[in-house]
Enzyme design. Structure first.
Site, PDB file in Angstrom:
ATOM      1  N   LYS A  88      -8.423  25.250  -6.066  1.00 19.82           N
ATOM      2  CA  LYS A  88      -8.720  23.688  -5.724  1.00 19.82           C
ATOM      3  C   LYS A  88      -9.930  22.849  -6.879  1.00 19.82           C
ATOM      4  CE  LYS A  88     -12.746  24.612  -3.493  1.00 19.82           C
ATOM      5  NZ  LYS A  88     -14.151  24.161  -4.795  1.00 19.82           N
ATOM      6  N   ASP A 145     -15.663  27.370   2.077  1.00 18.01           N
ATOM      7  CA  ASP A 145     -13.916  26.552   1.778  1.00 18.01           C
ATOM      8  C   ASP A 145     -12.361  26.699   2.741  1.00 18.01           C
ATOM      9  OD1 ASP A 145     -15.103  24.943  -0.089  1.00 18.01           O
ATOM     10  OD2 ASP A 145     -14.562  27.061  -1.494  1.00 18.01           O
TER      11      ASP A 145
END
Ligand code: C5P
Length: 304
Positions: free
Chosen positions: A20, A147
């Site tokens: 990401k 996360d």
């Protein structure tokens, strides 16, 4: 999330674990629990790890192999934590052989470990008799790392809290960014997330929650371009110690009119590459000249 499953039989499944980038990362407070309050927009990338999980009938535990990265084959690996949590919460007790094809660099702010953990949950959920709902998987993943929940959301993700309060960004906006080319680059050094947050806490260089909400809201309404949304509060904490970031960023801005950003707590950075961009070799050369030949550079794109 199911589209991450590349192939499966009744006792073997292969799952993609995307990296990401944070298109937007505002750190808005230091909380009483030691974590930081944040507001972030995260995009998943076509570049990532691959996990192969094989179900054994004997309940003899979790066996992790990570060819070429043997130092990651230990119980600290978030894959272990994810698998342990999944077995605990479902009450199932079969053994799992997990092979992790590692590509995402560690300590890079690209979410590699977190993504591997969520893909482990997806794989076990596919192989098990019990199927936890997407909401339950997100809840479990929040116990693994801040996360992690963002990887349980399809498309672009908006995250708040310490990262665990997640939702999908408006799909029409996310669609516009599908296939967006991204050049990742990382110096030959990695950073500890905890250390970077600690540095920021010393500086107390936070954004206000109101400002962060306004920026994201304006972007979602189409009043702010993605280029203008790009922001990362953790850059100041890193750049004040690692003096080689700013000059390279300034050069990229000046010579190519692009906006480089650090991803998460670094050390990796990215630039969004416009469709008509014709200077990729020169851009790569500039990065390698500035940060040395051992600098890692990868062209990829945003996926959903
Ligand atoms: O949640 P995770 O274990 O990935 O976080 C690693 C470290 O990063 C935490 O121990 C904390 O020091 C810092 N962190 C933070 N605020 C967040 C996320 C992480 O301070 N929202």
């Amino acid at each position: 999330m199911r589209h991450r499953i590349k192939s499966h039989t009744s006792n073997e499944v292969e799952v993609f674990a995307p990296a990401k980038i944070n298109l937007f990362l505002a750190i808005t407070s230091k909380r009483a629990d030691g974590y930081h309050g944040l507001s972030s927009v995260l995009a998943k990338l076509a570049y990532g790890d691959v996990l192969r999980v094989c179900k054994r009938n004997q309940s003899d535990g979790i066996n992790l192999s990570c060819p070429g990265f043997e130092h990651l084959e230990n119980s600290e690996n978030l894959v272990f934590r994810a698998a342990t949590l999944w077995f605990e919460s479902t009450g199932e007790s079969w053994g799992a052989d997990i092979k992790l094809e590692k590509r995402i660099p560690s300590m890079a702010g690209l979410g590699g470990g977190s993504s591997d953990a969520v893909s482990t949950l997806i794989a076990l959920n596919q192989l098990g008799a019990t199927q936890l709902s997407p909401k339950e998987l997100i809840h479990l993943s929040a116990q693994i790392g801040s996360d992690c929940p963002s990887f349980g959301v399809d498309g672009l993700c908006f995250a708040e809290g310490r990262g665990e309060v997640v939702r999908s960004v408006d799909p029409s906006l996310a669609e516009n960014l599908l296939g967006q080319k991204v050049l990742l680059f990382r110096p030959s050094i990695g950073f500890s997330t905890a250390e970077v947050y600690k540095k920021l806490a010393e500086k107390k260089n936070y954004s206000t929650q109101g400002w962060a909400a306004e920026r994201v809201h304006a972007w979602e309404k189409g009043e702010l371009t993605t280029e203008n949304l790009l922001h990362n509060d953790l850059e100041t904490a890193v750049f004040s110690k690692h003096l080689y970031y700013r000059p390279l960023f300034q050069q990229i801005e000046k010579e190519f009119s692009l906006v480089p950003k650090m991803s998460g707590s670094g050390s990796a950075c990215f630039v969004l590459i416009p469709e008509e961009f014709e200077h990729m070799p020169q851009l790569k050369e500039l990065i390698l000249e500035a940060w040395g030949d051992d600098c890692w550079v990868k062209l990829t794109q945003i996926i959903d």
